[in-house]
Scaffold this active site. Structure first.
Site, PDB file in Angstrom:
ATOM      1  N   GLU A 291       0.829  -1.198   0.000  1.00  0.00           N
ATOM      2  CA  GLU A 291       0.000   0.000   0.000  1.00  0.00           C
ATOM      3  C   GLU A 291       0.865   1.250   0.000  1.00  0.00           C
ATOM      4  OE1 GLU A 291      -3.354  -0.451   2.860  1.00  0.00           O
ATOM      5  OE2 GLU A 291      -3.152   1.695   3.210  1.00  0.00           O
TER       6      GLU A 291
ATOM      7  N   ASP B 299       0.128   5.313   0.698  1.00  0.00           N
ATOM      8  CA  ASP B 299      -0.983   6.117   1.228  1.00  0.00           C
ATOM      9  C   ASP B 299      -0.777   7.611   1.267  1.00  0.00           C
ATOM     10  OD1 ASP B 299      -2.387   3.903   2.041  1.00  0.00           O
ATOM     11  OD2 ASP B 299      -1.695   3.973   4.107  1.00  0.00           O
TER      12      ASP B 299
ATOM     13  N   GLU C  84      -3.238  10.401   3.266  1.00  0.00           N
ATOM     14  CA  GLU C  84      -4.463  10.606   4.044  1.00  0.00           C
ATOM     15  C   GLU C  84      -4.502  12.060   4.477  1.00  0.00           C
ATOM     16  OE1 GLU C  84      -4.971   7.911   7.339  1.00  0.00           O
ATOM     17  OE2 GLU C  84      -4.842   6.160   6.044  1.00  0.00           O
TER      18      GLU C  84
END
Ligand SMILES: *[C@@H]1O[C@H](CO)[C@@H](O)[C@H](O)[C@H]1NC(C)=O
Length: 276
Positions: free
Chosen positions: A101, A103, A105
């Site tokens: 993953e 990311d 955010e």
């Protein structure tokens, strides 16, 4: 007769076009809604997408296509006003318990206080590689471009083309790197007021709901393996200007780096934190 030149040109053109496949533009063609029912919407014939969050549910979408290495660009306008407690995610991920993953955010805040941009990388199901930043602009006023460059040698996070983080492949010191599992692009808007804003102190103000984030100008370029054996591509990390911009961001806007969090790693920092 010039036919050789024509064929030569055609072959060259084919070679070039097979190196890089670009997808972009239309949200109808590129994405599926994953949850939240009609809280996720596409407008303007596929040019604009919005996610919203209310007391009942958030919403999300994912790309139809998978990528193994590439560059992903998306313009996002984040939830405006009092967005405390909300989190907008935008990430690449594979499936399963040993998933990889990459990311982004965005942690909301009360009106006038800064969002936090949180980044992380998972390889073989393990993350714990967080860096967090404030932005040098208000991300709710206009669209800004958030990009991920993913190559076998490194991962680069960019904001409006300014590199904010470079994560190098550290397999040579035993740290797994995402490089075998194709990933989809995901995004979601949800309530995380148990941790997001000032560590969970500030709760979501549901009187402000629905909260809405907007997306446009999505572009994904898949790199092909031939590009990574090519010296020119391998060395193409950051130029002098990119390195200067990266230092500027890391010096002035980085608010958390796991590689300097001594309380968290009293026995010594993870191996990828050392220069190698
Ligand atoms: C919200 O604002 C406070 C006060 O300026 C700040 O400490 C915090 O880092 C900001 N962002 C988040 C997501 O909590």
């Amino acid at each position: 007769m010039g036919s050789f030149t024509h064929y030569g040109f055609l072959i060259l053109a084919l070679l070039f076009s097979s190196c890089m496949v670009t997808y972009g533009g239309n949200f109808f063609q590129e994405f599926d809604f994953t949850w939240g029912g009609n809280r996720a919407k596409i407008f303007n014939g596929g040019q604009l997408l919005s996610l919203s969050l209310d007391k009942v549910s958030g919403s999300g979408f994912q790309s139809k296509k998978e990528h193994l290495f590439g560059r992903i660009d998306m313009q996002i306008k984040l939830v405006a006003g009092n967005s405390a407690g909300t989190v907008t995610t935008y990430y690449l991920s594979s499936q399963g318990p040993t998933h990889d993953e990459i990311d982004f955010e965005f942690l909301g805040n009360v009106t006038g206080e800064p969002y936090i941009l949180h980044t992380n990388i998972y390889a073989q199901g393990k993350g714990n590689k967080e860096q967090q930043f404030y932005l040098w602009f208000d991300p709710t006023k206009n669209f800004h471009t958030y990009s991920i460059i993913w190559k076998p040698q490194h991962i680069i996070f960019l904001v409006d083309n300014t590199p904010i983080r470079v994560y190098k492949n550290a397999e040579s010191v035993g740290v797994p790197f995402p490089k075998n599992q194709p990933m989809r692009i995901y995004s979601s808007l949800w309530n995380a007021d148990d941790w997001a804003t000032r560590g969970g102190l500030v709760k979501t103000d549901w009187a402000q709901a629905p909260f809405t984030a907007y997306y446009r100008n999505y572009m994904a370029q898949s790199f092909s393996p031939s590009q990574f054996s090519d010296q020119k591509w391998q060395n193409q990390e950051l130029d002098a200007n990119g390195r200067r911009r990266l230092r500027w961001v890391q010096k002035n806007f980085m608010i958390y780096n796991y590689c300097t969090d001594i309380k968290r790693f009293p026995q010594g920092f993870p191996p990828e934190c050392r220069r190698f």
